[in-house]
Design a protein around this motif. Structure first.
Motif, PDB file in Angstrom:
ATOM      1  N   ILE A 299       0.859  -1.177   0.000  1.00 21.40           N
ATOM      2  CA  ILE A 299       0.000   0.000   0.000  1.00 21.40           C
ATOM      3  C   ILE A 299       0.904   1.238   0.000  1.00 21.40           C
ATOM      4  O   ILE A 299       1.540   1.553   1.002  1.00 21.40           O
ATOM      5  CB  ILE A 299      -0.949   0.030   1.221  1.00 21.40           C
ATOM      6  CG1 ILE A 299      -1.766  -1.266   1.311  1.00 21.40           C
ATOM      7  CG2 ILE A 299      -1.860   1.260   1.155  1.00 21.40           C
ATOM      8  CD1 ILE A 299      -2.661  -1.546   0.136  1.00 21.40           C
TER       9      ILE A 299
ATOM     10  N   GLY B 296      -2.887   5.362   1.384  1.00 18.97           N
ATOM     11  CA  GLY B 296      -4.304   5.149   1.627  1.00 18.97           C
ATOM     12  C   GLY B 296      -4.617   4.043   2.606  1.00 18.97           C
ATOM     13  O   GLY B 296      -3.737   3.465   3.231  1.00 18.97           O
TER      14      GLY B 296
ATOM     15  N   ASN C 221     -11.567   0.989  -0.827  1.00 25.72           N
ATOM     16  CA  ASN C 221     -10.941   2.176  -0.250  1.00 25.72           C
ATOM     17  C   ASN C 221     -11.825   2.658   0.898  1.00 25.72           C
ATOM     18  O   ASN C 221     -12.947   3.080   0.687  1.00 25.72           O
ATOM     19  CB  ASN C 221     -10.784   3.270  -1.307  1.00 25.72           C
ATOM     20  CG  ASN C 221     -10.081   4.509  -0.774  1.00 25.72           C
ATOM     21  OD1 ASN C 221     -10.034   4.750   0.428  1.00 25.72           O
ATOM     22  ND2 ASN C 221      -9.548   5.300  -1.670  1.00 25.72           N
TER      23      ASN C 221
ATOM     24  N   THR D 152      -6.476   5.666  -2.881  1.00 20.28           N
ATOM     25  CA  THR D 152      -5.527   4.627  -2.502  1.00 20.28           C
ATOM     26  C   THR D 152      -4.645   4.285  -3.690  1.00 20.28           C
ATOM     27  O   THR D 152      -5.125   4.202  -4.826  1.00 20.28           O
ATOM     28  CB  THR D 152      -6.277   3.360  -2.039  1.00 20.28           C
ATOM     29  OG1 THR D 152      -6.968   3.662  -0.831  1.00 20.28           O
ATOM     30  CG2 THR D 152      -5.342   2.203  -1.809  1.00 20.28           C
TER      31      THR D 152
END
Length: 153
Positions: free
Chosen positions: A94, A97, A129, A135
């Motif tokens: 990731i 986000g 999200n 994200t």
């Protein structure tokens, strides 16, 4: 077979299709009950709208019959990737986000900026999200080169 290198950016289900998704047959769709999360309050008519998948690189894997594909996935606020699976593993990170990674066969996983994740071959999942910004996820797949990268459900 679709040349994934020509795919730069697209959105929602169109992106999944362009990446070589296998659409379920109408008979299979009618015969199987809907699985996964229930519809969202407010009934967003296009929950995957605005989702983009940018192909970064694609290379043959050292293992015969497999390939390595890397994408940058961006999911706007209140949107999701849609339920899908891959014909191999997905290793991800990731970049920015907050995501709720939902699975058909296990509890959801909450992921935040800086978190890595791993999705086994064939696992049906959906990235939602749940944060305040778009994200960004870096996803690397090691997949069977004879099958579509994404199968949607």
């Amino acid at each position: 077979m679709i040349d994934r290198r020509r795919l730069l950016r697209t959105s929602g289900a169109a992106a999944v299709g362009a990446l070589g998704a296998a659409a379920p047959s109408a008979a299979a769709s009618a015969a199987e009950p809907a699985r996964g999360p229930s519809p969202r309050p407010g009934g967003d008519p296009d929950p995957t709208g605005g989702v983009t998948r940018t192909l970064l690189q694609e290379h043959p894997s050292p293992a015969k019959g497999w390939e390595t594909v890397q994408t940058l996935v961006q999911i706007p606020r209140h949107k999701e990737s849609g339920r899908h699976s891959h014909p191999g593993v997905e290793v991800g990170y990731i970049v920015r986000g907050d995501v709720l990674m939902e699975f058909d066969d296990r509890p959801p996983l909450r992921l935040r900026t800086g978190d890595p994740f791993f999705i086994p071959e064939g696992a049906v999942h959906n990235a939602r999200n749940v944060g305040k910004v778009t994200t960004m996820m870096l996803s690397t797949y090691v997949v069977d080169e004879t099958k579509p990268l994404v199968t949607t459900y």
